[in-house]
Design an enzyme around this catalytic site. Structure first.
Site, PDB file in Angstrom:
ATOM      1  N   ASP A 142       0.858  -1.186   0.000  1.00 46.10           N
ATOM      2  CA  ASP A 142       0.000   0.000   0.000  1.00 46.10           C
ATOM      3  C   ASP A 142       0.896   1.239   0.000  1.00 46.10           C
ATOM      4  O   ASP A 142       1.532   1.557   1.009  1.00 46.10           O
ATOM      5  CB  ASP A 142      -0.904  -0.018   1.238  1.00 46.10           C
ATOM      6  CG  ASP A 142      -1.676   1.277   1.432  1.00 46.10           C
ATOM      7  OD1 ASP A 142      -1.844   2.018   0.447  1.00 46.10           O
ATOM      8  OD2 ASP A 142      -2.112   1.542   2.576  1.00 46.10           O
ATOM      9  N   ILE A 143       0.951   1.932  -1.144  1.00 43.39           N
ATOM     10  CA  ILE A 143       1.736   3.161  -1.272  1.00 43.39           C
ATOM     11  C   ILE A 143       0.810   4.330  -0.978  1.00 43.39           C
ATOM     12  O   ILE A 143       0.049   4.770  -1.840  1.00 43.39           O
ATOM     13  CB  ILE A 143       2.353   3.311  -2.685  1.00 43.39           C
ATOM     14  CG1 ILE A 143       3.081   2.031  -3.109  1.00 43.39           C
ATOM     15  CG2 ILE A 143       3.274   4.525  -2.730  1.00 43.39           C
ATOM     16  CD1 ILE A 143       4.310   1.708  -2.325  1.00 43.39           C
ATOM     17  N   GLY A 144       0.822   4.821   0.256  1.00 45.20           N
ATOM     18  CA  GLY A 144      -0.076   5.903   0.652  1.00 45.20           C
ATOM     19  C   GLY A 144       0.554   7.274   0.475  1.00 45.20           C
ATOM     20  O   GLY A 144       1.678   7.413  -0.018  1.00 45.20           O
ATOM     21  N   ASP A 179     -12.302   6.542   6.189  1.00 44.27           N
ATOM     22  CA  ASP A 179     -10.844   6.399   6.241  1.00 44.27           C
ATOM     23  C   ASP A 179     -10.247   7.706   6.741  1.00 44.27           C
ATOM     24  O   ASP A 179     -10.243   8.719   6.036  1.00 44.27           O
ATOM     25  CB  ASP A 179     -10.302   6.065   4.850  1.00 44.27           C
ATOM     26  CG  ASP A 179      -8.790   5.874   4.851  1.00 44.27           C
ATOM     27  OD1 ASP A 179      -8.230   5.573   5.923  1.00 44.27           O
ATOM     28  OD2 ASP A 179      -8.177   6.019   3.785  1.00 44.27           O
ATOM     29  N   ASP A 207      -7.047   3.832  -3.594  1.00 48.94           N
ATOM     30  CA  ASP A 207      -7.233   3.542  -2.177  1.00 48.94           C
ATOM     31  C   ASP A 207      -8.708   3.380  -1.838  1.00 48.94           C
ATOM     32  O   ASP A 207      -9.078   2.503  -1.046  1.00 48.94           O
ATOM     33  CB  ASP A 207      -6.605   4.631  -1.310  1.00 48.94           C
ATOM     34  CG  ASP A 207      -7.090   6.037  -1.673  1.00 48.94           C
ATOM     35  OD1 ASP A 207      -7.590   6.250  -2.807  1.00 48.94           O
ATOM     36  OD2 ASP A 207      -6.951   6.937  -0.824  1.00 48.94           O
ATOM     37  N   THR A 232      -4.633  11.287   5.779  1.00 54.93           N
ATOM     38  CA  THR A 232      -4.300  12.653   5.376  1.00 54.93           C
ATOM     39  C   THR A 232      -5.580  13.414   5.052  1.00 54.93           C
ATOM     40  O   THR A 232      -5.769  14.557   5.474  1.00 54.93           O
ATOM     41  CB  THR A 232      -3.376  12.636   4.148  1.00 54.93           C
ATOM     42  OG1 THR A 232      -2.208  11.869   4.461  1.00 54.93           O
ATOM     43  CG2 THR A 232      -2.973  14.042   3.763  1.00 54.93           C
TER      44      THR A 232
END
Length: 243
Positions: A6-8, A117, A95, A120
């Site tokens: 998971d590249i957040g 969620d 996402d 950010t």
């Protein structure tokens, strides 16, 4: 077992997942990405495939190196979805696709779900009992709210999020905490009430980096699911694998 990535916007999460269970997980950085992936693959040598979900910026060279380690399933707008997407924009984030898929894997199909969620940004995503995804809302997260107060005023300090005992602030610091924490809490409670009017039996899922802090302030009933994104990425992989 597969590697889930998971590249957040603020962090990178890696997990070894099998049968919808998180076997091992940790955060990493782009600097340590290949090293940490290699370490996890050495620990679980049966892993040959990875499910990859990217929202934040990521060095293409690292992705190319990852391809030399595993076969990658990449989440994007061309994959098959376990729900009907009624969103009117083609810019729906990967996402949010993964979060909805994760909720579906945990939801009774006759209930529908609201997925909150708290990262950010705070995203709200609604799927009805017939597995139609309608969209939801996007709002500034805790960090963005604190930073906005500091960056766009002359004298307000930059604070770190913390729980509040009272909604009445008796100092500048406690007033900021009350405004940010209580403000977002009331926003979430209000959204939950709106969606419950639309669907009385709806299941509420709360996830994301600030979910634990906010959960202590909320009064509504919900499922706190810290690994919902990782499970959703895994579910999308399994759904497409079995087509």
């Amino acid at each position: 077992m597969i590697l889930v990535i998971d590249i957040g916007n603020t962090s990178i999460k890696l997990a070894a997942v099998e049968d919808y269970k998180i076997i091992s997980h940790h955060r990493t950085t782009q600097q340590n990405f290949i090293e940490d992936c290699t370490s996890l693959l050495n620990q679980f040598k049966q892993i040959k495939n990875a499910a990859f979900c990217q929202v934040g910026k990521f060095d293409q060279r690292l992705y190319n190196q990852l391809q030399n380690l595993v076969t990658i399933f990449k989440i994007g707008n061309t994959i098959k979805l376990p729900f009907k997407n009624l969103y009117q924009s083609t810019t729906l984030g990967n996402d949010r696709l993964a979060l909805v898929a994760g909720a579906i894997s945990k939801t009774k199909y006759d209930k529908g779900a609201l997925i909150i969620d708290a990262g950010t940004c705070v995203t709200y995503d609604y799927i009805d009992p017939s597995l139609n995804y309608h969209g939801g809302a996007i709002s500034p997260g805790l960090r963005l709210r604190y930073e906005s107060l500091h960056n766009f005023t002359a004298n307000l300090p930059l604070l770190t999020a913390q729980t509040i005992e009272s909604f009445i602030g008796d100092s500048t610091q406690s007033s900021i905490h009350s405004g940010v924490i209580n403000g977002l809490t009331q926003e979430i409670e209000g959204c939950i009430r709106q969606y419950r009017k639309k669907n009385k039996g709806i299941q509420i899922f709360i996830t994301g980096g600030d979910a634990q802090l906010l959960s202590t302030q909320l009064k509504s009933r919900f499922f706190a699911t810290p690994f919902l994104m990782l499970i959703g990425i895994y579910h999308l992989y399994q759904f497409n694998k079995n087509l």
